[in-house]
Motif scaffolding. Structure first.
Motif, mmCIF file in Angstrom:
data_model
loop_
_atom_site.group_PDB
_atom_site.id
_atom_site.type_symbol
_atom_site.label_atom_id
_atom_site.label_comp_id
_atom_site.label_asym_id
_atom_site.label_seq_id
_atom_site.Cartn_x
_atom_site.Cartn_y
_atom_site.Cartn_z
ATOM 1 N N GLY A 146 0.816 -1.218 0.000
ATOM 2 C CA GLY A 146 0.000 0.000 0.000
ATOM 3 C C GLY A 146 0.845 1.262 0.000
ATOM 4 O O GLY A 146 0.621 2.176 -0.797
ATOM 5 N N PHE A 147 1.838 1.297 0.890
ATOM 6 C CA PHE A 147 2.703 2.480 0.947
ATOM 7 C C PHE A 147 3.575 2.595 -0.301
ATOM 8 O O PHE A 147 3.811 3.689 -0.806
ATOM 9 C CB PHE A 147 3.573 2.466 2.204
ATOM 10 C CG PHE A 147 2.799 2.728 3.469
ATOM 11 C CD1 PHE A 147 1.964 3.829 3.584
ATOM 12 C CD2 PHE A 147 2.899 1.869 4.557
ATOM 13 C CE1 PHE A 147 1.253 4.076 4.744
ATOM 14 C CE2 PHE A 147 2.194 2.103 5.722
ATOM 15 C CZ PHE A 147 1.376 3.204 5.822
ATOM 16 N N GLY A 148 4.060 1.459 -0.802
ATOM 17 C CA GLY A 148 4.863 1.475 -2.025
ATOM 18 C C GLY A 148 4.072 1.990 -3.210
ATOM 19 O O GLY A 148 4.566 2.774 -4.023
ATOM 20 N N MET A 149 2.811 1.571 -3.304
ATOM 21 C CA MET A 149 1.959 2.040 -4.394
ATOM 22 C C MET A 149 1.636 3.524 -4.228
ATOM 23 O O MET A 149 1.539 4.247 -5.211
ATOM 24 C CB MET A 149 0.681 1.199 -4.457
ATOM 25 C CG MET A 149 0.951 -0.217 -4.945
ATOM 26 S SD MET A 149 -0.443 -1.331 -4.802
ATOM 27 C CE MET A 149 -1.576 -0.615 -5.943
ATOM 28 N N ALA A 150 1.491 3.969 -2.978
ATOM 29 C CA ALA A 150 1.212 5.385 -2.739
ATOM 30 C C ALA A 150 2.365 6.249 -3.229
ATOM 31 O O ALA A 150 2.153 7.258 -3.920
ATOM 32 C CB ALA A 150 0.967 5.631 -1.244
ATOM 33 N N VAL A 151 3.577 5.853 -2.920
ATOM 34 C CA VAL A 151 4.740 6.628 -3.363
ATOM 35 C C VAL A 151 4.874 6.565 -4.882
ATOM 36 O O VAL A 151 5.142 7.572 -5.540
ATOM 37 C CB VAL A 151 6.028 6.125 -2.671
ATOM 38 C CG1 VAL A 151 7.257 6.787 -3.263
ATOM 39 C CG2 VAL A 151 5.950 6.388 -1.169
ATOM 40 N N MET A 152 4.643 5.381 -5.450
ATOM 41 C CA MET A 152 4.764 5.232 -6.901
ATOM 42 C C MET A 152 3.708 6.052 -7.645
ATOM 43 O O MET A 152 3.925 6.461 -8.778
ATOM 44 C CB MET A 152 4.642 3.759 -7.283
ATOM 45 C CG MET A 152 5.087 3.455 -8.692
ATOM 46 S SD MET A 152 5.034 1.701 -9.068
ATOM 47 C CE MET A 152 6.642 1.196 -8.507
ATOM 48 N N ALA A 153 2.571 6.308 -7.009
ATOM 49 C CA ALA A 153 1.482 7.039 -7.661
ATOM 50 C C ALA A 153 1.641 8.553 -7.597
ATOM 51 O O ALA A 153 0.862 9.277 -8.209
ATOM 52 C CB ALA A 153 0.144 6.640 -7.037
ATOM 53 N N VAL A 154 2.648 9.038 -6.875
ATOM 54 C CA VAL A 154 2.864 10.492 -6.803
ATOM 55 C C VAL A 154 3.054 11.012 -8.226
ATOM 56 O O VAL A 154 3.818 10.443 -9.009
ATOM 57 C CB VAL A 154 4.093 10.820 -5.924
ATOM 58 C CG1 VAL A 154 4.463 12.288 -6.015
ATOM 59 C CG2 VAL A 154 3.819 10.428 -4.470
ATOM 60 N N PRO A 155 2.360 12.095 -8.565
ATOM 61 C CA PRO A 155 2.448 12.615 -9.947
ATOM 62 C C PRO A 155 3.877 12.971 -10.345
ATOM 63 O O PRO A 155 4.577 13.675 -9.627
ATOM 64 C CB PRO A 155 1.572 13.867 -9.922
ATOM 65 C CG PRO A 155 0.718 13.735 -8.713
ATOM 66 C CD PRO A 155 1.460 12.881 -7.734
ATOM 67 N N ALA A 156 4.287 12.465 -11.493
ATOM 68 C CA ALA A 156 5.643 12.727 -11.991
ATOM 69 C C ALA A 156 5.859 14.206 -12.278
ATOM 70 O O ALA A 156 6.975 14.705 -12.200
ATOM 71 C CB ALA A 156 5.894 11.895 -13.248
ATOM 72 N N ALA A 157 4.791 14.911 -12.591
ATOM 73 C CA ALA A 157 4.904 16.337 -12.891
ATOM 74 C C ALA A 157 5.160 17.165 -11.636
ATOM 75 O O ALA A 157 5.612 18.301 -11.718
ATOM 76 C CB ALA A 157 3.634 16.833 -13.575
ATOM 77 N N VAL A 158 4.883 16.598 -10.464
ATOM 78 C CA VAL A 158 5.013 17.338 -9.211
ATOM 79 C C VAL A 158 6.313 17.005 -8.490
ATOM 80 O O VAL A 158 6.997 17.890 -7.991
ATOM 81 C CB VAL A 158 3.808 17.043 -8.283
ATOM 82 C CG1 VAL A 158 3.964 17.719 -6.939
ATOM 83 C CG2 VAL A 158 2.512 17.465 -8.957
ATOM 84 N N VAL A 159 6.652 15.717 -8.432
ATOM 85 C CA VAL A 159 7.839 15.284 -7.706
ATOM 86 C C VAL A 159 8.719 14.458 -8.644
ATOM 87 O O VAL A 159 8.256 13.479 -9.224
ATOM 88 C CB VAL A 159 7.456 14.418 -6.476
ATOM 89 C CG1 VAL A 159 8.691 13.898 -5.774
ATOM 90 C CG2 VAL A 159 6.591 15.207 -5.510
ATOM 91 N N ALA A 160 9.960 14.855 -8.757
ATOM 92 C CA ALA A 160 10.935 14.085 -9.529
ATOM 93 C C ALA A 160 11.781 13.298 -8.530
ATOM 94 O O ALA A 160 12.589 13.878 -7.804
ATOM 95 C CB ALA A 160 11.799 15.003 -10.367
#
Length: 181
Positions: free
Chosen positions: A44-58
């Protein structure tokens, strides 16, 4: 993850909430139940981090290597546990899907250039598996009338009705993330 920013943040929130619920389930458990809840919290936490928008966080380049190592180790543990029962195969598939997505998101794979990366056949197979998992999980959420007067057994879960819903959310999140590949 690529896609509408609002959708990505909603996915982050759902996956993080699911991870938090699974983490709560770890407490007061032992043995196999504790390992299962811990694995689901990690997912769950891994998917949450992976889902962070690429346009917002690199994310730094090494992030995807860490993902590959962590979920590769999780896949190995699930493969080892599958010797005791087929119920661990879902965790094996989920861990391998996370490794696959991390490799697809790694710099040089095309994801860093905002283009699709990943093998269409493997993505399609994983999508098919998760769509079937989501449909099966959704059907299990439909209440079934119990025998009149039959008492419900005690549950060790803090909120027992949430477990199937959390698994459904993680399956849906996996479908959403695989679609972006």
């Amino acid at each position: 993850m690529h896609g509408p920013v609002l959708s990505c943040w909603l996915l982050v929130a759902l996956c993080a909430a699911t991870g938090a619920y699974c983490l709560v389930r770890v407490r007061g458990r032992s043995g196999e139940a504790r390992r299962t809840a811990g694995g689901e919290a990690l997912m769950g936490f891994g998917m949450a981090v992976m889902a962070v928008p690429a346009a917002v966080v690199a994310f730094p380049r090494w992030t995807w290597t860490v993902y590959t190592v962590v979920f590769g180790a999780t896949a190995f543990a699930a493969l080892w546990a599958a010797r005791r029962g087929a119920r661990h195969l879902h965790h094996l598939i989920g861990s391998l899907a996370m490794v696959y997505m991390a490799l697809a998101m790694a710099p040089g794979s095309g994801h860093g250039g905002h283009t699709a990366a990943g093998t269409p056949l493997l993505t399609g197979v994983l999508l098919g598996y998760y769509v079937m998992y989501v449909l099966r999980s959704g059907v299990r959420l439909v209440p079934v009338p119990s025998a009149a007067g039959a008492p419900a057994g005690p549950s060790a879960d803090p909120l027992p009705g949430l477990l199937p819903a959390c698994r459904l959310v993680m399956g849906l999140a996996m479908v959403a993330m695989l679609i972006t590949l």
